[in-house]
Design an enzyme around this catalytic site. Structure first.
Site: not given
Ligand code: AMP
Length: 401
Positions: A37, A205, A358, A381
């Protein structure tokens, strides 16, 4: 509606207040572990200095309480690193627009650089409209530049009230080169994509990405789903998800997205699962929706990776937000790697490929693909909000071309 950039102002002999996003990760002893950054803001800073201007930089770092100076969130290590990168001395002010900032800004020579202390040490930063705080910052300089892409979705004082106050005083307020580039890539991808337009969405999520999935389903040709969010879709289709991360309260919504998406929405056909969240766990590849009791899905399976890679290789535009699995824990990085590999191949064949900030940016950097894609965003974000089709109030406040 193009905005003026730092190239449109003449900084000769002037002081320019630049809002940057120097919110860099640090280890426990305060050593910066990733200075991307800071490096990304250098073109804007250098452009001011090279043309005889003085740069006053302000940023947040972490989440201090907003009740004054906290050593753990000081920008001192950032100012040091910036000095090394620029090869010139960088002065640090003890406050953010107060007496020390005013004195040090007034004493800057042409080509000089001052970094103000963490904007979030001041309660007026989050509040947004604290008149004395805003006036102190606005008085520091002759022009304002927003180069803090990662913070563009937040209307905190240094992002919004300060440029508004400076404009009211007849001073220019423009975008920096990083903000200009980020917005060009992300907005153009959405507004006039070269087709086929493929979106890849993963991560933890569904709830975090509902608005993005909905918006991209209406403009993309294919939306590929991976990561833990795929298991909520699987539940919605009556599948078995074992002890995978799922959001039962989002099942109905997932069902609606499946109905809305039709054949555009592509879900995994197999899953790499394990009986514990560890590399040493018992692992197996199963059909999607057939995860055994006691197992959790940790990555897309090899057949899904092959199918997704085929679709990605044929793309004209790719946007990617969220890893396909737990990429931090091999072998569950395989799906993310296969997708990154296909994105790199598509780029080499002329596709425009954009990685959201991210975790997706971290994955692409960690796996060594950052130089093989068109653009890696510095804002998690912020890039999501652009992909949702939103516009930034902070950017709208800047001067038009
Ligand atoms: P996000 O911040 O929502 O983009 O999520 C990223 C995080 O999701 C990373 O740290 C990944 O390790 C986690 N992730 C991706 N796939 C899975 C999964 N199948 N089970 C648990 N965590 C996951």
């Amino acid at each position: 509606m193009a905005k003026q950039s730092v190239a449109d102002i003449d900084p000769q002999g002037k002081t320019v207040l630049v809002r940057v996003d120097f919110n860099v990760p640090q280890d426990d002893s305060g050593v910066i572990t990733d200075d991307r950054r800071i490096r990304m803001a250098l073109p804007t800073i250098r452009s001011i200095l090279d043309r005889g201007g003085k740069a006053v930089l302000m940023s947040h770092l972490g989440r201090p309480a907003g009740k004054g100076h906290e050593p753990a969130f000081s920008l001192a290590p950032v100012a040091n690193r910036l000095g090394e990168l620029l090869g010139t001395p960088v002065v640090l002010a003890a406050d953010t627009g107060g007496a020390d900032s005013q004195a040090k800004a007034a004493a800057l020579p042409a080509g000089g650089v001052l970094v103000l202390e963490n904007v979030r040490f001041n309660k007026g930063e989050k509040k947004g409209d604290d008149a004395a705080y805003v006036a102190g910052l606005a008085a520091l300089a002759d022009a304002y530049v927003n180069d803090a892409f990662g913070t563009c979705h937040r209307t905190e004082a240094s992002m919004h009230a300060v440029p508004v106050a400076m404009k009211a005083a007849g001073k220019p307020a423009v975008s920096g080169f990083l903000v200009e580039k980020e917005i060009r890539y992300l907005s153009d991808a959405i507004a006039k994509p070269k087709r086929p337009f493929v979106a890849i969405l993963g991560g933890k999520k569904v709830s975090d990405k509902i608005a993005v999935i909905t918006n991209l389903l209406s403009i993309c040709d294919h939306v590929l789903i991976g990561g833990a969010m795929a298991y909520t879709f699987s539940l919605a289709q009556g599948g078995k998800t074992g002890k995978s991360l799922v959001e039962p309260d989002k099942v109905e919504l997932a069902r609606e997205l499946v109905a809305k998406g039709g054949s555009k929405l592509v879900l995994p056909v197999d899953t790499h699962c394990a009986d514990a969240f560890s590399a040493a766990a018992n692992k197996q590849v199963v059909k999607a929706g057939a995860i055994p009791e006691g197992f959790e899905g940790l990555d897309i399976g090899p057949e899904t990776a092959r199918r997704y890679a085929d679709i990605i290789r044929g793309a004209g535009t790719v946007v990617w937000n969220g890893p396909m699995g737990v990429f931090e824990l091999p072998p569950f990085d395989a799906g993310t790697k296969a997708v990154a590999d296909a994105v790199a191949e598509a780029t080499a064949k002329g596709a425009i490929t954009i990685i959201g900030g991210g975790d997706s940016a971290a994955a692409v950097e960690q796996l060594g693909y950052a130089d093989k894609v068109s653009h890696v965003s510095t804002g998690g974000g912020a890039s999501l909000e652009l992909l949702e089709g939103k516009a930034f109030e902070t950017v709208a406040a800047l001067d038009e071309k």
